[in-house]
Design an enzyme around this catalytic site. Structure first.
Site, PDB file in Angstrom:
ATOM      1  N   CYS A   1     -18.549  -2.339 -17.803  1.00  0.00           N
ATOM      2  CA  CYS A   1     -18.596  -1.996 -16.382  1.00  0.00           C
ATOM      3  C   CYS A   1     -19.808  -2.599 -15.688  1.00  0.00           C
ATOM      4  CB  CYS A   1     -18.614  -0.477 -16.215  1.00  0.00           C
ATOM      5  SG  CYS A   1     -18.631   0.032 -14.488  1.00  0.00           S
TER       6      CYS A   1
ATOM      7  N   GLU B   1       0.827  -1.214   0.000  1.00  0.00           N
ATOM      8  CA  GLU B   1       0.000   0.000   0.000  1.00  0.00           C
ATOM      9  C   GLU B   1       0.860   1.262   0.000  1.00  0.00           C
ATOM     10  OE1 GLU B   1      -3.140   0.535  -0.529  1.00  0.00           O
ATOM     11  OE2 GLU B   1      -3.445  -1.605  -0.836  1.00  0.00           O
TER      12      GLU B   1
END
Length: 363
Positions: free
Chosen positions: A215, A50
């Site tokens: 999508c 991260e």
DNA sequence: AAATCGGGGTT
DNA sequence: AACCCAGATTT
């Protein structure tokens, strides 16, 4: 679509239930399931990934991640490592404060959290380099805890899905986006959900040319319905950036070693090893004549290097001079020393300097 | 050439 | 709260 109940932000409402479900169903088939930090998915590895991903794309980060965990496989190993080793492992990734904060956080975990990353959002956020979104990403991926993330990908998806105007870096806009992010959280599968959002933004709801027809959220996407996909999210208001100039001295001794110095711990290229730098040629000459012996007029100007920062542009003029000897003994100063070519890989350097030093030159 | 990215520091 | 800073990559 009906206006969502703002009062209910923070808990999934029936109207939102479909969002996470559709996203997760898409993720099962189209998501990224083989990223190196997913196997094994430990808190340390998730944390490291991260931090790397804060300002770096997945494809770029992967080789750095592999190299980093191979050298420093655990939090205690990171805490115990020499700072120069950590900087060398980070060299080329940019935003070097991330690496210094990473190690500072590891050392604090050794002292205050029993050598582990705390499983508490406030304790995590208190560590250097970890803000609200990164803490949430760590907890959701490492433990499955229920926290919303809001990185650049999620901001883009939510700005489009809800048709939110305004630059997402603006506090008022960011506040709305956080509320929306909280409102979509599923009641389970948080690790997958967090990854799914990042994957959707990175691979499909991209900045340019998003693949809306593929999508899973297209039916309820405001930007899609209103034909505003290309104009959302609102771009950052631009500013003219100044052009700056500097000279760097590429000095070699009789053995072909290069004189390098360590920059101060704050400011640009903090703590990295680089060439002696001055504002112009006469300042370079002054530095040279103070530190070294030799004929400065022998210096050869190499092609300039252009480097872009977010707030200014820098043109570096390299001046190369060989068979240089210094006045004083270099060994007395750990921040200024001769470096052999074979040592380059072990030193943290700014990308343009490393590139310059690795250019092939006639002997 | 311009836009991007999350956190920390400063005003 | 509202800027300002840091840098390699992508478009």
């Amino acid at each position: 679509m009906n206006a969502p109940a703002l009062a209910a932000a923070g808990t999934a409402t029936p109207a939102d239930a479909g969002y996470a479900e559709r996203l997760l169903r898409w993720f099962d088939i189209n998501g990224r399931h083989d990223l190196p930090w997913q196997h094994p998915r430990t808190p340390y590895r998730v944390w490291l990934s991260e931090i790397m991903l804060q300002q770096t794309q997945v494809k770029t980060a992967i080789p750095y991640f592999e190299r980093f965990v191979a050298a420093l496989p655990t939090l205690p190993a990171l805490a115990a490592a020499p700072g120069d080793d950590v900087m060398a492992l980070w060299s080329g990734l940019g935003y070097y404060a991330r690496a210094r904060n990473l190690q500072a956080a590891a050392r604090r975990c050794m002292e205050q959290h029993g050598g582990e990353l705390p499983r508490d959002i406030d304790a995590l956020t208190a560590l250097p380099g970890i803000g609200r979104s990164t803490a949430a990403a760590i907890l959701s991926q490492a433990w499955g805890d229920r926290h919303a993330i809001l990185d650049g990908n999620v901001k883009r998806v939510l700005a489009r899905y809800h048709g939110i105007d305004g630059y997402p870096g603006q506090p008022a806009v960011e506040k709305q986006l956080w509320q929306r992010a909280e409102s979509h959280l599923p009641s389970a599968r948080m690790a997958d959900y967090t990854q799914a959002q990042m994957d959707l933004g990175a691979t499909l709801c991209t900045r340019a040319d998003p693949a809306c027809v593929l999508c899973p959220l297209q039916d309820d996407c405001v930007a899609r319905r209103e034909g505003r996909v290309a104009e959302l999210p609102t771009p950052k208001p631009g500013k003219p950036v100044p052009q700056k100039h500097a000279c760097v001295l590429w000095l070699e001794n009789a053995d072909g070693e290069v004189l390098m110095l360590r920059r101060p711990p704050t400011g640009i290229w903090a703590s990295l090893w680089t060439l002696p730098q001055a504002d112009d040629a006469s300042a370079s000459r002054a530095w040279f004549e103070h530190e070294a012996r030799g004929d400065f007029s022998r210096a050869k100007a190499l092609p300039p290097i252009d480097h872009a920062f977010s707030h200014y542009k820098l043109r570096l003029q390299p001046l190369r001079l060989r068979d240089v000897a210094l006045h004083g003994r270099v060994g007395d100063n750990a921040d200024l020393r001769w470096v052999a070519r074979g040592e380059f890989a072990s030193l943290g350097m700014p990308a343009p300097i490393r590139k310059l030093l690795e250019t092939k030159l006639e002997p």
